[in-house]
Scaffold this motif. Structure first.
Motif, PDB file in Angstrom:
ATOM      1  N   GLY A 104       6.728  57.233  63.090  1.00  0.00           N
ATOM      2  CA  GLY A 104       6.851  56.059  62.227  1.00  0.00           C
ATOM      3  C   GLY A 104       5.507  55.474  61.854  1.00  0.00           C
ATOM      4  N   MET A 105       4.580  55.438  62.808  1.00  0.00           N
ATOM      5  CA  MET A 105       3.257  54.905  62.518  1.00  0.00           C
ATOM      6  C   MET A 105       2.493  55.835  61.565  1.00  0.00           C
ATOM      7  SD  MET A 105       3.405  52.036  64.016  1.00  0.00           S
ATOM      8  CE  MET A 105       5.201  52.126  63.780  1.00  0.00           C
ATOM      9  N   ARG A 106       2.682  57.137  61.695  1.00  0.00           N
ATOM     10  CA  ARG A 106       2.059  58.068  60.730  1.00  0.00           C
ATOM     11  C   ARG A 106       2.620  57.831  59.337  1.00  0.00           C
ATOM     12  NH1 ARG A 106       2.408  61.805  65.154  1.00  0.00           N
ATOM     13  NH2 ARG A 106       4.412  62.596  64.401  1.00  0.00           N
ATOM     14  N   ASN A 107       3.922  57.610  59.265  1.00  0.00           N
ATOM     15  CA  ASN A 107       4.540  57.341  57.966  1.00  0.00           C
ATOM     16  C   ASN A 107       3.969  56.077  57.331  1.00  0.00           C
ATOM     17  OD1 ASN A 107       6.119  59.549  58.570  1.00  0.00           O
ATOM     18  ND2 ASN A 107       8.031  58.393  58.810  1.00  0.00           N
ATOM     19  N   ILE A 108       3.789  55.034  58.157  1.00  0.00           N
ATOM     20  CA  ILE A 108       3.232  53.779  57.639  1.00  0.00           C
ATOM     21  C   ILE A 108       1.791  53.988  57.186  1.00  0.00           C
ATOM     22  CG2 ILE A 108       2.480  51.455  58.318  1.00  0.00           C
ATOM     23  CD1 ILE A 108       5.060  51.235  59.969  1.00  0.00           C
ATOM     24  N   ARG A 109       1.012  54.717  57.984  1.00  0.00           N
ATOM     25  CA  ARG A 109      -0.374  54.979  57.565  1.00  0.00           C
ATOM     26  C   ARG A 109      -0.415  55.735  56.241  1.00  0.00           C
ATOM     27  NH1 ARG A 109      -1.133  56.275  63.022  1.00  0.00           N
ATOM     28  NH2 ARG A 109      -1.326  58.502  62.606  1.00  0.00           N
ATOM     29  N   GLY A 110       0.537  56.630  56.037  1.00  0.00           N
ATOM     30  CA  GLY A 110       0.545  57.396  54.799  1.00  0.00           C
ATOM     31  C   GLY A 110       0.905  56.570  53.581  1.00  0.00           C
ATOM     32  N   VAL A 144      -3.161  43.219  64.234  1.00  0.00           N
ATOM     33  CA  VAL A 144      -2.045  43.084  65.176  1.00  0.00           C
ATOM     34  C   VAL A 144      -2.548  42.560  66.517  1.00  0.00           C
ATOM     35  CG1 VAL A 144      -0.099  44.254  66.259  1.00  0.00           C
ATOM     36  CG2 VAL A 144      -0.967  45.094  64.073  1.00  0.00           C
ATOM     37  N   THR A 145      -1.873  41.541  67.031  1.00  0.00           N
ATOM     38  CA  THR A 145      -2.140  41.044  68.377  1.00  0.00           C
ATOM     39  C   THR A 145      -1.039  41.557  69.293  1.00  0.00           C
ATOM     40  OG1 THR A 145      -3.183  39.027  67.536  1.00  0.00           O
ATOM     41  CG2 THR A 145      -2.412  39.005  69.823  1.00  0.00           C
ATOM     42  N   PRO A 146      -1.363  42.351  70.312  1.00  0.00           N
ATOM     43  CA  PRO A 146      -0.320  42.927  71.166  1.00  0.00           C
ATOM     44  C   PRO A 146       0.515  41.851  71.852  1.00  0.00           C
ATOM     45  CG  PRO A 146      -2.436  44.000  71.558  1.00  0.00           C
ATOM     46  CD  PRO A 146      -2.720  42.797  70.709  1.00  0.00           C
ATOM     47  N   THR A 147       1.823  42.017  71.810  1.00  0.00           N
ATOM     48  CA  THR A 147       2.709  41.091  72.513  1.00  0.00           C
ATOM     49  C   THR A 147       2.552  41.263  74.016  1.00  0.00           C
ATOM     50  OG1 THR A 147       4.996  40.341  72.720  1.00  0.00           O
ATOM     51  CG2 THR A 147       4.655  42.706  72.534  1.00  0.00           C
ATOM     52  N   ARG A 148       2.734  40.176  74.760  1.00  0.00           N
ATOM     53  CA  ARG A 148       2.652  40.219  76.222  1.00  0.00           C
ATOM     54  C   ARG A 148       4.022  40.304  76.878  1.00  0.00           C
ATOM     55  NH1 ARG A 148      -0.505  35.776  79.150  1.00  0.00           N
ATOM     56  NH2 ARG A 148       0.482  34.357  77.663  1.00  0.00           N
ATOM     57  N   ALA A 149       5.090  40.321  76.068  1.00  0.00           N
ATOM     58  CA  ALA A 149       6.427  40.303  76.658  1.00  0.00           C
ATOM     59  C   ALA A 149       7.474  40.656  75.616  1.00  0.00           C
ATOM     60  CB  ALA A 149       6.723  38.919  77.257  1.00  0.00           C
ATOM     61  N   ASP A 188      -1.476  50.493  68.277  1.00  0.00           N
ATOM     62  CA  ASP A 188      -2.553  51.426  67.919  1.00  0.00           C
ATOM     63  C   ASP A 188      -2.309  52.026  66.538  1.00  0.00           C
ATOM     64  OD1 ASP A 188      -3.682  50.914  70.364  1.00  0.00           O
ATOM     65  OD2 ASP A 188      -3.033  52.788  71.299  1.00  0.00           O
ATOM     66  N   GLY A 189      -1.048  52.390  66.254  1.00  0.00           N
ATOM     67  CA  GLY A 189      -0.737  52.996  64.968  1.00  0.00           C
ATOM     68  C   GLY A 189      -0.958  52.053  63.805  1.00  0.00           C
ATOM     69  N   LEU A 190      -0.541  50.808  63.952  1.00  0.00           N
ATOM     70  CA  LEU A 190      -0.721  49.836  62.878  1.00  0.00           C
ATOM     71  C   LEU A 190      -2.198  49.484  62.693  1.00  0.00           C
ATOM     72  CD1 LEU A 190       2.335  47.466  63.486  1.00  0.00           C
ATOM     73  CD2 LEU A 190       2.090  49.222  61.722  1.00  0.00           C
ATOM     74  N   ARG A 191      -2.929  49.409  63.778  1.00  0.00           N
ATOM     75  CA  ARG A 191      -4.365  49.130  63.659  1.00  0.00           C
ATOM     76  C   ARG A 191      -5.078  50.263  62.933  1.00  0.00           C
ATOM     77  NH1 ARG A 191      -5.754  46.528  69.667  1.00  0.00           N
ATOM     78  NH2 ARG A 191      -5.218  44.365  69.121  1.00  0.00           N
ATOM     79  N   GLN A 192      -4.663  51.497  63.185  1.00  0.00           N
ATOM     80  CA  GLN A 192      -5.249  52.621  62.465  1.00  0.00           C
ATOM     81  C   GLN A 192      -4.959  52.542  60.974  1.00  0.00           C
ATOM     82  OE1 GLN A 192      -4.327  56.471  64.248  1.00  0.00           O
ATOM     83  NE2 GLN A 192      -4.397  55.560  66.293  1.00  0.00           N
ATOM     84  N   ALA A 193      -3.864  51.874  60.627  1.00  0.00           N
ATOM     85  CA  ALA A 193      -3.548  51.664  59.215  1.00  0.00           C
ATOM     86  C   ALA A 193      -4.239  50.427  58.651  1.00  0.00           C
ATOM     87  CB  ALA A 193      -2.035  51.526  59.043  1.00  0.00           C
ATOM     88  N   ARG A 197       5.445  51.813  74.579  1.00  0.00           N
ATOM     89  CA  ARG A 197       5.873  51.830  73.178  1.00  0.00           C
ATOM     90  C   ARG A 197       5.117  50.780  72.376  1.00  0.00           C
ATOM     91  NH1 ARG A 197      12.377  52.109  74.468  1.00  0.00           N
ATOM     92  NH2 ARG A 197      12.415  54.260  75.247  1.00  0.00           N
ATOM     93  N   ARG A 198       4.921  49.628  72.974  1.00  0.00           N
ATOM     94  CA  ARG A 198       4.117  48.601  72.292  1.00  0.00           C
ATOM     95  C   ARG A 198       2.739  49.141  71.945  1.00  0.00           C
ATOM     96  NH1 ARG A 198       0.825  44.327  75.688  1.00  0.00           N
ATOM     97  NH2 ARG A 198      -0.082  46.371  76.163  1.00  0.00           N
TER      98      ARG A 198
END
Length: 405
Positions: free
Chosen positions: A387-393, A322-327, A313-318, A307-308
């Motif tokens: 949700g990520m598509r919605n944010i990109r839009g 973003v730095t991926p969390t490790r935990a 990936d979705g936010l980066r496409q927008a 899920r992370r």
């Protein structure tokens, strides 16, 4: 003549509790759902995945035993305390005495709050990591103490600030709260960090309280250390854990504290006045969780990792940085571009309005969280992609001229 309604005079501590920012977000979310809007809810770390079947099956079995319907003991039944002690020995090579160094609580929040009543009073100070999970701050305030907030972004700077604060501040702080993996930022540390914490605690006579809620929810090969792994840690503090996250038992309300026997016994004395313990059937089912459900914990960890990746990936496409969390089960994200000027609360409302995505504003974790959002990784992957598509839009960051799309 109509008599005036008598006024209610609340305790002074109530004036120190601000309006719960997340409560405002939740109220607006509920209103929109009543209006029929389909919202993708990433606001709260409230697991949607089911509790593993062996745990539920055991609960169903033992709940029919009338002996489990009576009051339990406030510190937790011995067999459960012994089970978590055996787990710590196997997982972290930490030896714990079940009778004196282990206690179970009605969730971690209850444990923190009651422990602060045992450790702190008017005039006492606690160091709190910033930004902070709200109970770390307000359990201190409700106990009558005060807080000193230190930022967690840089480990060396944080430890240096702890030492400086203890040396220069009068009165010196009495308690140091820690939370790694950290909520909300996902900040992680290695065992050497805790070694320095123990050294500082001894030097400055600090009590250490470590919130280890996300112990097993780690990604990309990272393994979170326990504070209690450090030699001497039990001399200076305790560690809290919870069944809520890794075992998907959030609504069951069961957590635990481990470590320094004097601190554990003090928490037990406070709890003895406030409660009669956790429903015994839940405690028995929790033994099965710890003993038999470690494979399911790893499956849940991998679920959150996938899920992370969808969110990152979705936010980066927008165009978001973003730095991926490790935990943990959250992704901490800086608000991009000009939108940061709106403030995290107002921008979170815009996300709800225009992208149908509900997140937690960083300001809800204190002023240090302003400019950020916390995305809880609790929806399934399909919903997260939507949700990520919605944010990109609605909120794609414009690229500078001359940069290929």
């Amino acid at each position: 003549m109509k008599q005036a309604k008598p006024s209610v005079h609340l305790a002074d501590r109530m004036s120190q509790l601000p309006d719960y920012l997340f409560g405002k977000i939740n109220a607006m979310r509920q209103e929109k759902r009543r209006e029929g809007e389909d919202l993708i809810d990433m606001s709260m770390g409230n697991p949607i995945d089911p509790t593993p079947d062996p745990i539920v099956d055991k609960l169903v079995e033992v709940v029919r035993d009338r002996r489990n319907h009576r009051y339990s003991v406030s510190e937790g039944i011995y067999n459960l305390r012994n089970e978590i002690a055996k787990y710590y020995k196997a997982q972290y090579a930490v030896s714990l005495e079940p009778e004196e160094e282990v206690i179970f609580t009605i969730g971690s929040k209850e444990g923190f709050s009651h422990l602060c009543l045992a450790l702190l009073g008017p005039g006492d100070l606690a160091i709190v990591p910033a930004p902070s999970y709200p109970i770390h701050t307000y359990s201190v305030i409700l106990a009558g103490g005060g807080t000193i907030r230190l930022r967690v972004e840089d480990d060396e700077e944080f430890l240096r600030d702890v030492s400086i604060t203890c040396t220069r501040h009068s009165p010196a702080p009495k308690v140091l709260f820690l939370n790694y993996p950290h909520n909300p930022t996902g900040k992680c540390v290695e065992l050497d960090f805790f070694k320095e914490v123990v050294r500082l605690a001894r030097r400055h006579d600090l009590i250490v309280v470590h919130d280890f809620a996300y112990a097993r929810l780690t990604f990309d090969g990272y393994e979170a250390p326990s504070f209690l792994q450090v030699p001497g840690a039990k001399e200076v503090g305790v560690e809290f854990g919870t069944m809520s996250k890794a075992y998907n038992m959030a609504g069951w309300r069961i957590g635990y504290a481990l470590g320094n026997r004097e601190i554990i016994q003090a928490l037990g004395r406070i709890k003895g006045y406030y409660d009669y313990g956790i429903f015994q059937a839940i405690q028995i089912a929790s033994i099965i969780a710890i003993r038999d459900c470690q494979d399911q914990v790893l499956e849940q960890r991998d679920r959150y990792c996938r899920r992370r990746d969808v969110v990152v990936d979705g936010l980066r496409q927008a165009g978001w940085d973003v730095t991926p969390t490790r935990a943990a089960m959250f992704q901490w994200v800086r608000i991009p571009g000009e939108w940061v000027k709106e403030g995290s609360f107002d921008f979170a409302l815009r996300l709800m309005e225009e992208a149908k995505v509900v997140v937690s504003p960083g300001a809800g974790f204190g002023p240090e969280g302003e400019g950020f959002l916390r995305f809880a990784l609790v929806e399934n992957e399909k919903r997260l992609r939507q949700g990520m598509r919605n944010i990109r839009g609605a909120f794609t960051v414009p690229r500078p001229l001359g940069i290929a799309q």
